[in-house]
Design an enzyme around this catalytic site. Sequence first.
Site, mmCIF file in Angstrom:
data_model
loop_
_atom_site.group_PDB
_atom_site.id
_atom_site.type_symbol
_atom_site.label_atom_id
_atom_site.label_comp_id
_atom_site.label_asym_id
_atom_site.label_seq_id
_atom_site.Cartn_x
_atom_site.Cartn_y
_atom_site.Cartn_z
ATOM 1 C CB VAL A 95 -0.956 -0.016 1.208
ATOM 2 C CG1 VAL A 95 -1.660 1.330 1.342
ATOM 3 C CG2 VAL A 95 -1.973 -1.125 1.066
ATOM 4 C CB ILE A 129 0.363 2.065 -4.366
ATOM 5 C CG1 ILE A 129 0.304 0.556 -4.624
ATOM 6 C CG2 ILE A 129 -0.578 2.776 -5.339
ATOM 7 C CD1 ILE A 129 -1.052 -0.050 -4.371
ATOM 8 C CG ASP A 175 -13.677 25.767 -40.892
ATOM 9 O OD1 ASP A 175 -13.750 25.447 -42.084
ATOM 10 O OD2 ASP A 175 -14.509 26.494 -40.328
ATOM 11 C CG ASP A 182 -16.872 28.311 -37.771
ATOM 12 O OD1 ASP A 182 -17.303 27.358 -38.464
ATOM 13 O OD2 ASP A 182 -16.502 29.388 -38.252
ATOM 14 C CG ASP A 200 -17.244 22.650 -38.562
ATOM 15 O OD1 ASP A 200 -16.948 22.061 -39.610
ATOM 16 O OD2 ASP A 200 -17.268 23.890 -38.464
#
Length: 893
Positions: free
Chosen positions: A291, A294, A338, A632, A636
């Site tokens: 433990v 970790i 775009d 935009d 899209d």
Amino acid sequence: FSPKPSTLSPKHMQIFYARTTQQLWADLGTDEQGLTNADALKRLSQYGPNQIEEKKGKSPVFIFLGQFKDTLVLILIAAAIVAFLIKEYIDTTVIMTVIIINAIVGFIQEYRADKAIQALKRMAATKATVVREGKEQRIDASEIVPGDIIGLSSGNKVPADLRIFKQRELQIDESLLTGESNPIHKNEKPLPEKILPVADQTNTAFMGTVVTHGKGKGVVVATGKFTELGKISRDVEQTKKEATPLENRLAKFSKMVGVVSLFLAFLVFLGGVITGRDALEMVLFAISMSVAVIPEGLPIVITITMAVGLSRMAEKNAIIRKLMAAETLGSCNYICSDKTGTITENRMSVVKAFTNDKEFIFKGSGYNPEGEIILDGAVNPKDKDLELLLLTGALCNNSVFYEENGEWHVDGSPTEGALKVAAKRYGIDLEKSEYQYELLDEIPFSSQRKYMAMLYRKNGACFLLVKGAPEKILKFSGEEKNYKLASRAAHMADEGLRVLGFAVKHYRICPDEIDIESEVNSGLRFAGFQAITDPPRQSAIEAIKDAQSAGLRVVMITGDHQITARSIARQIGILKKDDLVLTGQELDSHDSDYIKQNISRVSVFARVAPHHKLSIVDILQQKGNVVAVTGDGVNDAPALKKADIGVAMGKTGTDVAREAADMVLKDDNFASIFEAVKVGRVIFDNIRKVTYFLLSSSAGIAGAIIGALMMGLELPFLATQVLWINLVTNGLQDVALAYEPGEQDIHLRPPRNPSENIINSVFLVRIIFGGIVIAVGTLILYFYYLQTNSLSYARSTALNTIVFFQFFQGWNSRSMNRSVFSIPFFSNKFLLISLLLSLAAQIAAFHWYPLQYILKTESLSIVTWFQTAAIGAIIILVVEIDKFKRSRRKRII
């Protein structure tokens, strides 16, 4: 009145734009008098409401619970349960606190869940003018059915998909669906009976678009989910958002951590049993150590690292909507951008003017009237022919150009606005000119005429000013056979420019009546051409060049025409010599194998529909690419959601695009995307640095424990002491490493392989080797003090040694390639502060009684302090040697 029932078939629904008006009436069971109210009610029951179906959003509880599905978080929950069962309540409390904080931060970032469908619904018009039983009436748009007759006028939002059968100068802004920057001139003529993209269906009006000019009537051919807007909403809803590369890497890493921690626990248990220790005692210690090693701080530190990155991206005008997406940009190798507004300014500008055999070049940005005009190297020449041409363009014009709050704006057609900006740039006083010239009559522009004309009076004389398609203007001015002028116009058009011709007719004495429609046909004097474009942003050109240098492939996907797209792509450096340009129709005509084989050669996709954009992204992802997509418009949204990271425009983008995207650009600028890419790379680097730092600590702790067991010694640490190491040293320095500014060459690296793990082979070797150095150095002092002092003092020495190792390892972790001595000492002030706080806490652990009692430590002598610091500094020497060797071969990250 009782119309025939509708005979509209799926085939007819696809090609309604090819039908004549009479065929439409027969297909739809209607005519110009409209439906009866009874028939409309039946059809409403048959087709359903004219609404975009709304997807139910995730509940806040579901979003919060979703934060716990990560593999590492599940391992930590299991570890907390085990710690609770063995009565390690402090461990339990710390681990659960980390898990809950991590979940809260993630919940806050993702609370604004996917609202794309709701945004689509808001776009639909709420009221519409419909003709039923021969009378116009206003009804809720949701009650519209196929076969209804709809009236359209300027300012209306189109309430459903309509086939236009009557119109007068009708223009519709379809940019949200097609990406086309100019309003589309609509007509009622049937089109060829073949599958056409939305942008080419010039006799159709689509739901959600806006009428900008003129009037018209149309018959409803599709409502609700069957409209183009509805199809997009279904695509958005059905599109599955892929896990980010970081999420995939963390999943693999978490599984590795779980396996390694269990393996170490088994080794510790086995070693203890072999050396004769009590089996039950070793079971509890092995679980406790498992433990402890970790890296439970990793999830929260990853969250903090990305939150820091989010803040840095915001400074670069990029707003991230989902936390995990912050790193994805750093891994992407494809940017599908775009054109309008992202690569270009989204402001039409005159870039060339031709008159009397002279070509003028216009410089300047957007609507700002500041800018140079160049003729044969001369700047801002005064030329009467150019002045006449520009004045004609400014007066034969219906737009309004004005300044407000220090910024220039255009109301009306962007093309006409560009003509006024050009005149202003030359120095023409627009207000004075418009005051001096009195408008008497005009012929508005139409797609049939392909010209507009305006008649003005000034000081008793009249001036007929005409602008329009070059071929029309050449014909009106008697120059239709002038090959030189025609070829000049064609050459500018081939450059992707929109070319307008201008002509003037002067009347010394203004007649009482002038039929300007007949007057334009002859006797005009040719004034020249003006060439207009939406110019590329200079910053985008530079950013694209930088992105290509960093190994990113930039592709343009646009609804604009192929010629325009090709021209802009060449100007900005996207389109190279051997690259391909494909249109939406070509994508439809080729089979999928051809597209997959050649997609890596395509730099421009022009005249594409939403489903094309979605398919392009899907194919690129299938080929192993990490894809960023910009957009935009409504069209899209599906691709934005499908992409590894969707980038929407903040200024000009729609709600639909912003809600479907992972990132929003405040300035709509491509340059901001590349800046965000660099920040994304820094995020991943810092996550790697933190992971390396934490795992080397865990490896050192585990190595020291296993080494002590193999030597037959008492365990060098208590479980609470291991927890102290995680809390005080790791817990402060790992957070500080999240603020590292980044490597100097971050923007020059090629994109990272999406399948590469957080810990690659080189990192793993360094972690193991560093862990061995830390373990051996700790055991040397521990063994020495076991011979000369008590077990408690020896353990205190071991604890201090490993903490000092971590102090120096924190500095090593600032760069995986550069020497720690080449990094400015104060460039990460958080790390310096964390070290000072950790050192203060460490002193308190050995010299403040409450902590001594909890941790079972003893006060250390000044000699021991110097010894532990000196041993800990060895890790810097070891790592520096490794960095030097690797720098002569290749880099790590």
